[in-house]
Design a protein around this motif. Structure first.
Motif, PDB file in Angstrom:
ATOM      1  N   LEU A  76       0.823  -1.207   0.000  1.00 43.36           N
ATOM      2  CA  LEU A  76       0.000   0.000   0.000  1.00 43.36           C
ATOM      3  C   LEU A  76       0.859   1.259   0.000  1.00 43.36           C
ATOM      4  O   LEU A  76       0.345   2.356   0.146  1.00 43.36           O
ATOM      5  CB  LEU A  76      -0.919   0.012   1.224  1.00 43.36           C
ATOM      6  CG  LEU A  76      -1.981  -1.078   1.275  1.00 43.36           C
ATOM      7  CD1 LEU A  76      -2.805  -0.949   2.535  1.00 43.36           C
ATOM      8  CD2 LEU A  76      -2.883  -0.999   0.054  1.00 43.36           C
ATOM      9  N   VAL A 126       5.209  -7.634  11.362  1.00 42.30           N
ATOM     10  CA  VAL A 126       4.033  -6.779  11.192  1.00 42.30           C
ATOM     11  C   VAL A 126       3.317  -7.225   9.924  1.00 42.30           C
ATOM     12  O   VAL A 126       3.973  -7.473   8.906  1.00 42.30           O
ATOM     13  CB  VAL A 126       4.457  -5.301  11.080  1.00 42.30           C
ATOM     14  CG1 VAL A 126       3.262  -4.408  10.825  1.00 42.30           C
ATOM     15  CG2 VAL A 126       5.188  -4.867  12.332  1.00 42.30           C
ATOM     16  N   MET A 129      -0.020  -5.499   5.179  1.00 46.93           N
ATOM     17  CA  MET A 129      -0.941  -4.403   4.949  1.00 46.93           C
ATOM     18  C   MET A 129      -0.627  -3.229   5.872  1.00 46.93           C
ATOM     19  O   MET A 129      -0.583  -2.074   5.440  1.00 46.93           O
ATOM     20  CB  MET A 129      -2.348  -4.892   5.219  1.00 46.93           C
ATOM     21  CG  MET A 129      -3.316  -4.098   4.475  1.00 46.93           C
ATOM     22  SD  MET A 129      -4.820  -4.979   4.340  1.00 46.93           S
ATOM     23  CE  MET A 129      -5.821  -3.595   4.110  1.00 46.93           C
ATOM     24  N   VAL A 130      -0.384  -3.534   7.159  1.00 50.27           N
ATOM     25  CA  VAL A 130      -0.115  -2.463   8.123  1.00 50.27           C
ATOM     26  C   VAL A 130       1.262  -1.867   7.888  1.00 50.27           C
ATOM     27  O   VAL A 130       1.438  -0.645   7.913  1.00 50.27           O
ATOM     28  CB  VAL A 130      -0.219  -3.006   9.554  1.00 50.27           C
ATOM     29  CG1 VAL A 130       0.033  -1.908  10.554  1.00 50.27           C
ATOM     30  CG2 VAL A 130      -1.569  -3.626   9.785  1.00 50.27           C
ATOM     31  N   MET A 131       2.245  -2.745   7.609  1.00 49.19           N
ATOM     32  CA  MET A 131       3.609  -2.261   7.431  1.00 49.19           C
ATOM     33  C   MET A 131       3.687  -1.295   6.246  1.00 49.19           C
ATOM     34  O   MET A 131       4.222  -0.190   6.357  1.00 49.19           O
ATOM     35  CB  MET A 131       4.546  -3.465   7.196  1.00 49.19           C
ATOM     36  CG  MET A 131       6.000  -3.113   7.204  1.00 49.19           C
ATOM     37  SD  MET A 131       6.523  -2.425   8.784  1.00 49.19           S
ATOM     38  CE  MET A 131       7.758  -1.256   8.260  1.00 49.19           C
ATOM     39  N   LEU A 133       1.244   0.231   4.766  1.00 47.58           N
ATOM     40  CA  LEU A 133       0.396   1.393   5.046  1.00 47.58           C
ATOM     41  C   LEU A 133       1.173   2.414   5.866  1.00 47.58           C
ATOM     42  O   LEU A 133       1.156   3.620   5.580  1.00 47.58           O
ATOM     43  CB  LEU A 133      -0.846   0.918   5.809  1.00 47.58           C
ATOM     44  CG  LEU A 133      -1.711   1.982   6.469  1.00 47.58           C
ATOM     45  CD1 LEU A 133      -2.263   2.890   5.414  1.00 47.58           C
ATOM     46  CD2 LEU A 133      -2.837   1.331   7.235  1.00 47.58           C
ATOM     47  N   ALA A 134       1.914   1.913   6.875  1.00 48.82           N
ATOM     48  CA  ALA A 134       2.677   2.812   7.738  1.00 48.82           C
ATOM     49  C   ALA A 134       3.794   3.497   6.959  1.00 48.82           C
ATOM     50  O   ALA A 134       3.964   4.719   7.052  1.00 48.82           O
ATOM     51  CB  ALA A 134       3.246   2.041   8.919  1.00 48.82           C
ATOM     52  N   THR A 137       2.335   6.179   4.828  1.00 46.32           N
ATOM     53  CA  THR A 137       1.969   7.362   5.605  1.00 46.32           C
ATOM     54  C   THR A 137       3.207   8.169   5.955  1.00 46.32           C
ATOM     55  O   THR A 137       3.233   9.398   5.799  1.00 46.32           O
ATOM     56  CB  THR A 137       1.274   6.931   6.907  1.00 46.32           C
ATOM     57  OG1 THR A 137       0.286   5.959   6.597  1.00 46.32           O
ATOM     58  CG2 THR A 137       0.623   8.102   7.593  1.00 46.32           C
ATOM     59  N   ILE A 138       4.256   7.448   6.407  1.00 46.44           N
ATOM     60  CA  ILE A 138       5.500   8.139   6.764  1.00 46.44           C
ATOM     61  C   ILE A 138       6.069   8.868   5.544  1.00 46.44           C
ATOM     62  O   ILE A 138       6.515  10.011   5.634  1.00 46.44           O
ATOM     63  CB  ILE A 138       6.532   7.133   7.316  1.00 46.44           C
ATOM     64  CG1 ILE A 138       6.035   6.565   8.645  1.00 46.44           C
ATOM     65  CG2 ILE A 138       7.897   7.771   7.487  1.00 46.44           C
ATOM     66  CD1 ILE A 138       6.853   5.422   9.187  1.00 46.44           C
ATOM     67  N   GLY A 141       4.278  12.091   4.805  1.00 47.94           N
ATOM     68  CA  GLY A 141       4.713  13.100   5.759  1.00 47.94           C
ATOM     69  C   GLY A 141       6.106  13.608   5.427  1.00 47.94           C
ATOM     70  O   GLY A 141       6.363  14.817   5.414  1.00 47.94           O
TER      71      GLY A 141
END
Lengths: 321, 317
Positions: A76, A126, A129-131, A133-134, A137-138, A141
């Motif tokens: 993602l 992790v 999907m979460v990894m 995604l994170a 997001t990072i 930013g």
């Protein structure tokens, strides 16, 4: 004699039903025929050329996504990486560094993101999907901080000719896509790493128990995926001449949709890279067709959504266990 | 007594860790904003956090069923658009607009659920395709930002109504409803189907019906979140919902909801959403560029999950 042909015919039917990648190209062919019949201009060479050129941006990202999905992962962060690569390259190239150092920096950073993704999945355990995604997001930013919200534009002759130039009438972008597909196809379907990826996708516990190296396979898949997203970002930068923080956004869901439409199981372990190529071409063609009918963006998205669901219902249903 | 506390804490490692994190954030927050515990800031903060909390509640419902909803942001935008395009001047008009928005969101959720239950496609694929569909419908309802929400409603929501923190009240009501629902057959069926679908089917549960009802319920939560966001901002934006898809998943994951279904509590999700929201605000107070908030959010997500995996692995050995 009739028995033999009957068997052959039955085998052919079974093979066709089993080969979802063939379905993707079949639907692509039918759609193209429909486009030629019911819309203007789809039979011209320039239109086909433009179509394969624009499909390659999505297609290059989708090839990478396939590598990850086959080993039952998902990425993602591709939208973030596409933007990262274009923004960094533009900034470095328009600053003190030249075009080549911009491209190198962009690709190196993209690969780094892939390595971080793989590291999180392998070592921190992790869920992919979460990894991803994170990290995505990072990345958004970090890009905001890096550009202060206003990314620069840059004109790089090398990227410009890569995105808009032609080789014997064929767009360079499409040639690049074909090369990428060939290499990735070898990696996934002929190399040992590819066999490991399929094994991990079919069942991680069994694969690990039989000695499949999760680490090396995951690193290869995620780094390749991020690297390809970075390449797509560079080609897009050459295509538009400007970079933006949201330029990768359309590729997030569309790359996964291409993989799934190409017949690869989102749960991993089953599929073919060629299907993804068909999926990316199909999605691009459908979008172009809907645009040529002057539908509003809302209606276009509704039709696209319904078509994707419909096609998946026809040939991508998971066998119920 | 001490044994009971430690054993309870061991069973709820996620929640205890999250509570500690929340307390740390609150202490830091108090340092920058000493009016944190006044009624006024409860109103302001709950008004600000309601959309994320309710969206995360919707995502939790789907994840408890063992699914995932990538179309949540699109459905949130749809509810927002329907609510704000309905020209409501009287009190009755507002009620009609709320009902229309909720109906749209519940219908979208139920459609997702029906496809998941009957089509034999994985939830991630269904909701991915559905995200195109529902964001398209939203663009048809409201092609560009606009719409209208009565000013009195906006004021009552953001500044309180007769000293009542309306959004906090709304969140409490929704959570109480979930609490009651959880004890009923339907609530238990949700956990049973998410935990072990074949087992649930074998023990006579209507697994498909449960899935459809669960996704519809998630639609209702998401719809309420969309209405809340419209009232908070006073208008609607067809694309504003997109970040809520991933943020709601982040809140669930922080709150200890399992990706595999059947495990997790709504209170964890609420804590997760609060931590995300408060941290975002805290960064603003500290004077660091707000651009850093995405970075912090991503790092916290990874660290929290990695820590949790590490701790549970230790416990299992």
């Amino acid at each position: 004699m009739t028995g033999v042909t009957g068997t052959i015919r039955r085998d052919a039917v079974v093979a066709l039903r089993g080969s979802r990648a063939a379905w993707a190209f079949g639907v692509l062919g039918v759609t193209w025929l429909a486009a030629i019949l019911f819309a203007d201009g789809f039979d011209s060479v320039s239109n086909v050329r433009y179509l394969v050129q624009t499909a390659s941006f999505l297609g290059i990202v989708a090839v990478g996504q396939t590598l990850v999905v086959i080993m039952s992962g998902i990425d993602l962060s591709v939208s973030g990486v596409v933007a990262l690569s274009a923004v960094v390259c533009a900034k470095v190239a328009s600053g003190t560094g030249g075009g080549v150092s911009g491209i190198m920096a962009a690709l190196a950073l993209s690969a780094l993101v892939g390595a971080v993704n793989a590291g999180g999945v392998v070592w921190l355990r992790v869920p992919p999907m979460v990894m991803t995604l994170a990290t995505g997001t990072i990345l958004s930013g970090a890009l905001l901080v890096y550009t202060d919200g206003s990314p620069s534009s840059a004109h790089l002759p090398l990227l410009d000719s890569l995105a808009n130039g032609r080789l014997l009438g064929v767009p360079w972008a499409f040639v690049l896509w074909l090369v990428v597909t060939a290499v990735a196809g070898w990696l996934l379907h002929l190399s040992r790493t590819g066999r490991y990826a399929f094994a991990l996708g079919a069942g991680e516990h069994a694969a690990r128990a039989s000695g499949v190296p999760l680490g090396a396979t995951a690193f290869t898949a995620y780094v390749s995926c991020a690297l390809l997203a970075g390449v797509a970002g560079l080609v897009l930068l050459g295509f538009t001449g400007t970079s933006s923080l949201t330029m990768g956004n359309p590729y997030q869901l569309l790359s996964i949709a291409s993989v799934v439409l190409g017949g690869t199981s989102i749960l991993g372990g089953r599929g073919h890279l060629l299907g993804t190529v068909g999926g990316a071409l199909l999605l691009t063609l459908l979008t172009a067709l809907l645009i040529s009918w002057n539908l509003s963006e809302g209606v276009r998205q509704v039709v696209l959504g319904v078509l994707i669901i419909g096609l998946l219902l026809v040939y991508a249903r998971e066998r119920r266990t | 007594m001490r044994e009971r506390i430690t054993s309870a804490a061991r069973g709820n490692t996620d929640l205890v860790g999250l509570l500690v994190l929340l307390l740390a954030v609150l202490v830091a927050y108090q340092h920058y904003d000493s009016s944190l515990l006044s009624p006024a800031s409860v109103t302001i903060l709950s008004a600000q956090f309601l959309p994320l909390i309710l969206a995360a509640a919707g995502q939790t419902t789907v994840m408890l069923l063992g699914g995932i909803d990538l179309s949540l942001g699109a459905v949130l935008g749809l509810a927002m658009a329907v609510f704000a395009t309905y020209d409501a001047h009287s009190a009755g008009g507002v009620v009609t607009a709320v009902v229309a928005a909720l109906c749209a969101a519940v219908a979208a959720g139920a459609a997702n659920g029906t496809l998941v239950a009957y089509a034999g496609l994985p939830p991630i694929v269904v909701t991915l395709a559905a995200s195109f569909l529902w964001s398209g419908v939203t663009l048809i309802v409201l092609p560009q930002p606009g719409g209208h929400v009565p000013g009195g409603l906006v004021n009552a929501y953001n500044n309180g109504w007769n000293g009542l923190a309306v959004p906090a009240l709304a969140i409490t009501l929704v959570l109480a409803a979930w609490k009651v629902l959880r004890t009923t057959r339907h609530g238990l069926a949700l956990y049973a189907v998410g935990g072990n679908e074949h087992g649930a089917y074998a023990s006579g549960l209507h697994t498909r019906g449960t899935k459809i009802a669960g996704y519809a319920l998630a639609g209702a939560f998401t719809g309420l979140a969309g209405i809340g966001l419209a009232v908070q901002t006073g208008s609607a934006d067809p694309t504003i919902g997109t970040p809520y898809t991933l943020n709601s998943i982040a809140a669930c994951v922080l709150g200890g909801i399992s990706f595999f279904g059947g495990v997790g509590r709504m209170r964890g999700t609420v804590l997760g959403a609060l931590v995300i929201g408060l941290l975002t605000n805290l960064l603003l107070f500290t004077g660091i560029s707000p651009f850093y908030q995405l970075i912090v959010q991503g790092v916290i997500l990874v660290v929290a999950l990695a820590l949790k995996t590490y701790l549970t692995r230790e416990a299992a050995v």
